[in-house]
Design a protein around this motif. Structure first.
Motif, PDB file in Angstrom:
ATOM      1  N   MET A 162       1.011  -1.429  -0.104  1.00  0.00           N
ATOM      2  CA  MET A 162      -0.047  -0.073  -0.026  1.00  0.00           C
ATOM      3  C   MET A 162       0.965   1.137   0.132  1.00  0.00           C
ATOM      4  SD  MET A 162      -3.261  -0.183  -0.477  1.00  0.00           S
ATOM      5  CE  MET A 162      -4.520  -1.330  -0.585  1.00  0.00           C
ATOM      6  N   PRO A 163       2.008   1.403   0.789  1.00  0.00           N
ATOM      7  CA  PRO A 163       2.559   2.500   0.686  1.00  0.00           C
ATOM      8  C   PRO A 163       3.146   2.985  -0.639  1.00  0.00           C
ATOM      9  CG  PRO A 163       3.382   1.102   2.705  1.00  0.00           C
ATOM     10  CD  PRO A 163       2.475   0.604   1.871  1.00  0.00           C
ATOM     11  N   PRO A 164       3.776   1.907  -1.271  1.00  0.00           N
ATOM     12  CA  PRO A 164       4.065   2.623  -2.958  1.00  0.00           C
ATOM     13  C   PRO A 164       2.993   3.101  -3.654  1.00  0.00           C
ATOM     14  CG  PRO A 164       5.335   0.356  -2.327  1.00  0.00           C
ATOM     15  CD  PRO A 164       4.189   0.492  -1.245  1.00  0.00           C
ATOM     16  N   LEU A 165       1.749   2.331  -3.516  1.00  0.00           N
ATOM     17  CA  LEU A 165       0.705   2.859  -4.279  1.00  0.00           C
ATOM     18  C   LEU A 165       0.229   4.232  -3.627  1.00  0.00           C
ATOM     19  CD1 LEU A 165      -1.772   2.559  -6.150  1.00  0.00           C
ATOM     20  CD2 LEU A 165      -3.171   2.016  -4.223  1.00  0.00           C
ATOM     21  N   LYS A 166       0.407   4.650  -2.432  1.00  0.00           N
ATOM     22  CA  LYS A 166       0.204   6.093  -2.065  1.00  0.00           C
ATOM     23  C   LYS A 166       1.229   7.153  -2.394  1.00  0.00           C
ATOM     24  CE  LYS A 166      -0.797   8.621   2.357  1.00  0.00           C
ATOM     25  NZ  LYS A 166      -0.838   8.832   3.649  1.00  0.00           N
ATOM     26  N   GLN A 167       2.491   6.628  -2.376  1.00  0.00           N
ATOM     27  CA  GLN A 167       3.446   7.153  -2.930  1.00  0.00           C
ATOM     28  C   GLN A 167       3.464   7.740  -4.460  1.00  0.00           C
ATOM     29  OE1 GLN A 167       6.240   8.467  -0.850  1.00  0.00           O
ATOM     30  NE2 GLN A 167       6.267   9.688  -2.675  1.00  0.00           N
ATOM     31  N   ASP A 179     -14.358   8.811 -11.402  1.00  0.00           N
ATOM     32  CA  ASP A 179     -15.757   7.893 -11.346  1.00  0.00           C
ATOM     33  C   ASP A 179     -15.897   7.911  -9.659  1.00  0.00           C
ATOM     34  OD1 ASP A 179     -17.545   5.865 -12.850  1.00  0.00           O
ATOM     35  OD2 ASP A 179     -16.756   5.018 -10.979  1.00  0.00           O
ATOM     36  N   GLY A 180     -17.339   8.103  -9.556  1.00  0.00           N
ATOM     37  CA  GLY A 180     -17.495   8.161  -8.252  1.00  0.00           C
ATOM     38  C   GLY A 180     -17.448   6.923  -7.354  1.00  0.00           C
ATOM     39  N   ASP A 181     -17.797   5.814  -8.165  1.00  0.00           N
ATOM     40  CA  ASP A 181     -17.401   4.391  -7.216  1.00  0.00           C
ATOM     41  C   ASP A 181     -16.106   4.038  -7.077  1.00  0.00           C
ATOM     42  OD1 ASP A 181     -20.147   3.827  -7.071  1.00  0.00           O
ATOM     43  OD2 ASP A 181     -20.411   3.018  -9.036  1.00  0.00           O
ATOM     44  N   ILE A 182     -15.381   4.385  -8.295  1.00  0.00           N
ATOM     45  CA  ILE A 182     -13.823   4.214  -8.259  1.00  0.00           C
ATOM     46  C   ILE A 182     -13.085   4.889  -7.102  1.00  0.00           C
ATOM     47  CG2 ILE A 182     -11.606   4.410  -9.157  1.00  0.00           C
ATOM     48  CD1 ILE A 182     -13.250   2.008 -10.404  1.00  0.00           C
ATOM     49  N   LEU A 183     -13.774   6.196  -6.854  1.00  0.00           N
ATOM     50  CA  LEU A 183     -13.199   7.113  -6.163  1.00  0.00           C
ATOM     51  C   LEU A 183     -13.651   6.662  -4.568  1.00  0.00           C
ATOM     52  CD1 LEU A 183     -11.951   9.669  -5.218  1.00  0.00           C
ATOM     53  CD2 LEU A 183     -14.144  10.968  -5.105  1.00  0.00           C
ATOM     54  N   ASP A 184     -14.651   6.076  -4.124  1.00  0.00           N
ATOM     55  CA  ASP A 184     -15.298   5.679  -3.024  1.00  0.00           C
ATOM     56  C   ASP A 184     -14.310   4.370  -2.627  1.00  0.00           C
ATOM     57  OD1 ASP A 184     -17.156   7.543  -2.689  1.00  0.00           O
ATOM     58  OD2 ASP A 184     -18.809   6.129  -3.420  1.00  0.00           O
ATOM     59  N   ASP A 185     -14.099   3.514  -3.666  1.00  0.00           N
ATOM     60  CA  ASP A 185     -13.441   2.379  -3.095  1.00  0.00           C
ATOM     61  C   ASP A 185     -12.066   2.460  -2.779  1.00  0.00           C
ATOM     62  OD1 ASP A 185     -15.213   0.703  -4.300  1.00  0.00           O
ATOM     63  OD2 ASP A 185     -14.275   0.251  -6.026  1.00  0.00           O
ATOM     64  N   HIS A 186     -11.337   3.783  -3.298  1.00  0.00           N
ATOM     65  CA  HIS A 186      -9.941   4.186  -2.698  1.00  0.00           C
ATOM     66  C   HIS A 186     -10.000   4.664  -1.538  1.00  0.00           C
ATOM     67  CE1 HIS A 186      -8.948   3.192  -6.720  1.00  0.00           C
ATOM     68  NE2 HIS A 186      -7.416   3.252  -6.562  1.00  0.00           N
ATOM     69  N   ARG A 187     -11.078   5.394  -1.193  1.00  0.00           N
ATOM     70  CA  ARG A 187     -11.297   6.212   0.042  1.00  0.00           C
ATOM     71  C   ARG A 187     -11.803   5.152   1.194  1.00  0.00           C
ATOM     72  NH1 ARG A 187     -15.000  11.434  -1.484  1.00  0.00           N
ATOM     73  NH2 ARG A 187     -16.502   9.953  -2.118  1.00  0.00           N
ATOM     74  N   ALA A 188     -12.033   3.951   0.789  1.00  0.00           N
ATOM     75  CA  ALA A 188     -12.311   2.760   1.639  1.00  0.00           C
ATOM     76  C   ALA A 188     -11.176   2.303   2.281  1.00  0.00           C
ATOM     77  CB  ALA A 188     -13.237   1.633   1.007  1.00  0.00           C
ATOM     78  N   ALA A 217      -9.762  -0.329  -5.798  1.00  0.00           N
ATOM     79  CA  ALA A 217      -8.629   0.051  -5.144  1.00  0.00           C
ATOM     80  C   ALA A 217      -7.629  -1.096  -4.890  1.00  0.00           C
ATOM     81  CB  ALA A 217      -8.984   0.516  -3.592  1.00  0.00           C
ATOM     82  N   ILE A 218      -8.261  -2.175  -4.504  1.00  0.00           N
ATOM     83  CA  ILE A 218      -7.311  -3.534  -4.505  1.00  0.00           C
ATOM     84  C   ILE A 218      -6.712  -3.804  -5.850  1.00  0.00           C
ATOM     85  CG2 ILE A 218      -7.219  -5.936  -3.730  1.00  0.00           C
ATOM     86  CD1 ILE A 218      -9.450  -5.355  -1.834  1.00  0.00           C
ATOM     87  N   ALA A 219      -7.459  -3.821  -7.069  1.00  0.00           N
ATOM     88  CA  ALA A 219      -7.129  -4.203  -8.185  1.00  0.00           C
ATOM     89  C   ALA A 219      -5.918  -3.136  -8.771  1.00  0.00           C
ATOM     90  CB  ALA A 219      -8.188  -3.998  -9.253  1.00  0.00           C
ATOM     91  N   HIS A 220      -6.302  -2.035  -8.386  1.00  0.00           N
ATOM     92  CA  HIS A 220      -5.341  -0.803  -8.584  1.00  0.00           C
ATOM     93  C   HIS A 220      -3.752  -1.160  -7.898  1.00  0.00           C
ATOM     94  CE1 HIS A 220      -4.210   3.804  -8.459  1.00  0.00           C
ATOM     95  NE2 HIS A 220      -3.266   3.186  -9.337  1.00  0.00           N
TER      96      HIS A 220
END
Length: 267
Positions: A162-167, A179-188, A217-220
């Protein structure tokens, strides 16, 4: 969860949003799984040709691609996140695919359709928990064990990846659809006892009324993981064998369709 906090803030994610990343959504009715195999294959192939193929055709042929998949069957979504390198070692999905209530075989069909056609496909990282292990395994069998990562999403894996993704989000080196659903997934994604992850308990409601569990978010994150781990491997592509003609001992033409390194083929 007690002690949890948002890991990827809305303001950070908004920096990563791009208007030109389509989200392709394929949902099947409950009775679809009972249709004849030929119908399921045909319907799914038509969807791929109409929706996926035009987008892949527009992709650059100059940069390698990867893919991450978070698996779901009846409750959670399956999300396939193609991921192409850009100039400056940035990465961007040309599109994102969300599958809801899609039978196993059609999920495999869509996955193979995408991966077979992605330019300079180096490999992918797949959620191998539970039934996802089947999709991860058939991908490994098709593309090879060196380019398919079968991932168990453990606390240790989240802590490391997760840290490399945030970086990458902070450095504007990765992108998500606007996209609202994609945004919500990442905020989860939450910080839980020092580890950034999607909480095991709790779902959000998507714009289509279906449940979501941080799936995109997990797929990303899996796609980012693949791009880091597989950057040095060879690339997958389909190369048709050229048909040649030569004469046999009786001066008759013989078509040659497979090579043995010298272009002479198998008799």
């Amino acid at each position: 969860a007690k002690g949890s906090g948002t890991y990827l803030t809305t303001s950070l994610l908004e920096k990563c949003q791009a208007d030109d990343i389509p989200v392709l959504r394929y949902a099947c009715k409950t009775e679809f799984v009972d249709l004849p195999e030929s119908v399921r294959i045909s319907d799914t192939n038509d969807w791929c040709k109409d929706n996926v193929l035009p987008l892949i055709s527009k992709m650059s042929k100059d940069y390698p691609t990867y893919l991450g998949e978070d698996f779901g069957r009846t409750g959670d979504l399956s999300v396939q996140w193609p991921y192409q390198e850009m100039a400056g070692l940035k990465h961007k999905p040309p599109f994102v695919v969300e599958l809801r209530n899609v039978p196993f075989e059609q999920q495999k069909q869509i996955l193979f359709y995408i991966c077979d056609k992605l330019p300079r496909f180096r490999g992918g990282a797949f959620d191998a928990r539970g039934n996802g292990q089947y999709i991860a395994e058939v991908a490994r069998q098709r593309y090879g064990k060196d380019r398919i990562l079968e991932v168990m999403l453990t606390e240790g894996w989240y802590r490391e990846n997760m840290p490399p993704l945030k970086q990458a989000c902070e450095d504007n080196e990765t992108f998500i659809p606007k996209d609202g659903d994609i945004l919500d997934d990442h905020r989860a994604i939450k910080m839980i006892k020092g580890v950034a992850k999607v909480p095991d308990i709790g779902r959000t409601k998507g714009r289509d009324g279906g449940d979501r569990h941080g799936d995109s978010a997990i797929a990303h994150c899996l796609a980012k993981h693949a791009s880091r781990q597989l950057a040095g491997v060879g690339e997958y592509a389909y190369h048709p064998v050229k048909k040649n003609t030569r004469m046999d001992d009786d001066n008759r033409p013989v078509k040659v369709t497979a090579g043995l390194g010298r272009g002479e083929g198998l008799w």
